[in-house]
Scaffold this motif. Sequence first.
Motif, short mmCIF file in Angstrom:
data_model
loop_
_atom_site.label_atom_id
_atom_site.label_comp_id
_atom_site.label_asym_id
_atom_site.label_seq_id
_atom_site.Cartn_x
_atom_site.Cartn_y
_atom_site.Cartn_z
N ILE A 152 40.35 -32.64 19.65
CA ILE A 152 40.19 -33.40 18.39
C ILE A 152 39.02 -33.07 17.72
O ILE A 152 39.09 -32.60 16.66
N LEU A 153 37.92 -33.17 18.44
CA LEU A 153 36.58 -32.81 17.95
C LEU A 153 36.43 -31.47 17.68
O LEU A 153 35.47 -31.05 16.87
N LYS B 280 38.41 -29.45 16.45
CA LYS B 280 39.26 -28.83 15.17
C LYS B 280 38.97 -29.87 14.03
O LYS B 280 39.41 -29.30 12.85
N PHE B 281 38.74 -30.97 14.12
CA PHE B 281 38.79 -32.27 13.17
C PHE B 281 37.63 -32.93 13.12
O PHE B 281 36.86 -32.99 14.15
N SER B 282 37.19 -33.45 12.11
CA SER B 282 36.46 -34.60 11.61
C SER B 282 37.29 -35.68 11.31
O SER B 282 38.32 -35.54 10.86
N PHE B 283 36.91 -36.95 11.49
CA PHE B 283 37.63 -38.04 11.40
C PHE B 283 37.01 -39.40 10.84
O PHE B 283 35.76 -39.35 11.20
N SER C 290 40.56 -45.22 8.18
CA SER C 290 40.93 -45.33 7.11
C SER C 290 40.34 -46.67 6.45
O SER C 290 40.35 -47.60 7.12
N VAL D 190 43.59 -43.40 11.03
CA VAL D 190 42.30 -42.65 10.70
C VAL D 190 42.77 -41.56 9.72
O VAL D 190 43.90 -41.11 9.72
N PHE E 98 42.31 -37.72 9.26
CA PHE E 98 41.74 -36.39 9.72
C PHE E 98 41.12 -35.34 8.83
O PHE E 98 41.93 -35.10 7.82
N HIS E 99 39.96 -34.64 8.84
CA HIS E 99 39.68 -33.45 7.94
C HIS E 99 39.54 -32.47 9.00
O HIS E 99 39.00 -32.34 10.03
N MET E 100 40.34 -31.27 8.39
CA MET E 100 40.09 -29.98 9.14
C MET E 100 38.92 -29.39 9.03
O MET E 100 38.19 -29.24 7.82
N ASP E 101 38.15 -28.82 10.02
CA ASP E 101 36.86 -28.36 10.12
C ASP E 101 37.02 -26.73 9.69
O ASP E 101 37.81 -26.33 10.25
#
Length: 139
Positions: free
Chosen positions: A104-105, A107-110, A113, A134, A136-139
């Motif tokens: 997860i870490l 590919k994404f930051s999160f 909510s 949560v 998720f934001h795509m890095d």
Amino acid sequence: MIINEALRLYPPTVFLLRHASEQTKLGKLSIPVGTQSMLPILAIHHDPSLWGTDAKDFNPGRFSEGIAKATKNPMAFMPFGAGPTICVGQNLALLEEKLVLAMILHKFSFVTSPSYTNAPSLLITLKLEYGAQVIFHMD
């Protein structure tokens, strides 16, 4: 450190039951044969006398020097139980948790909510009543 702190606050096993198969002495307490005892892991993991005044806060830094120095009693951290009846799936669960977190870490930051409500629910195990909300934001 993050995984250990998450397991401290939200252990998968919230209590242990033990049955005295023989007369036992525990400190000054005499425990007769057949006595059923409950060890409240969740309460131990949130006890300020063991973990400090921030016992209810998420503070991964408390594990910076390892599990033994994170608390006043090294046996106070037991998310998978302890002793001869420790969870046989502990190593697999920790490995899976580390792999998923790394994936997860990578590919994404999160962020949590804004509508997230922390509502731990106790049934047989501890779970979040409304899930982990949560974004998720795509890095």
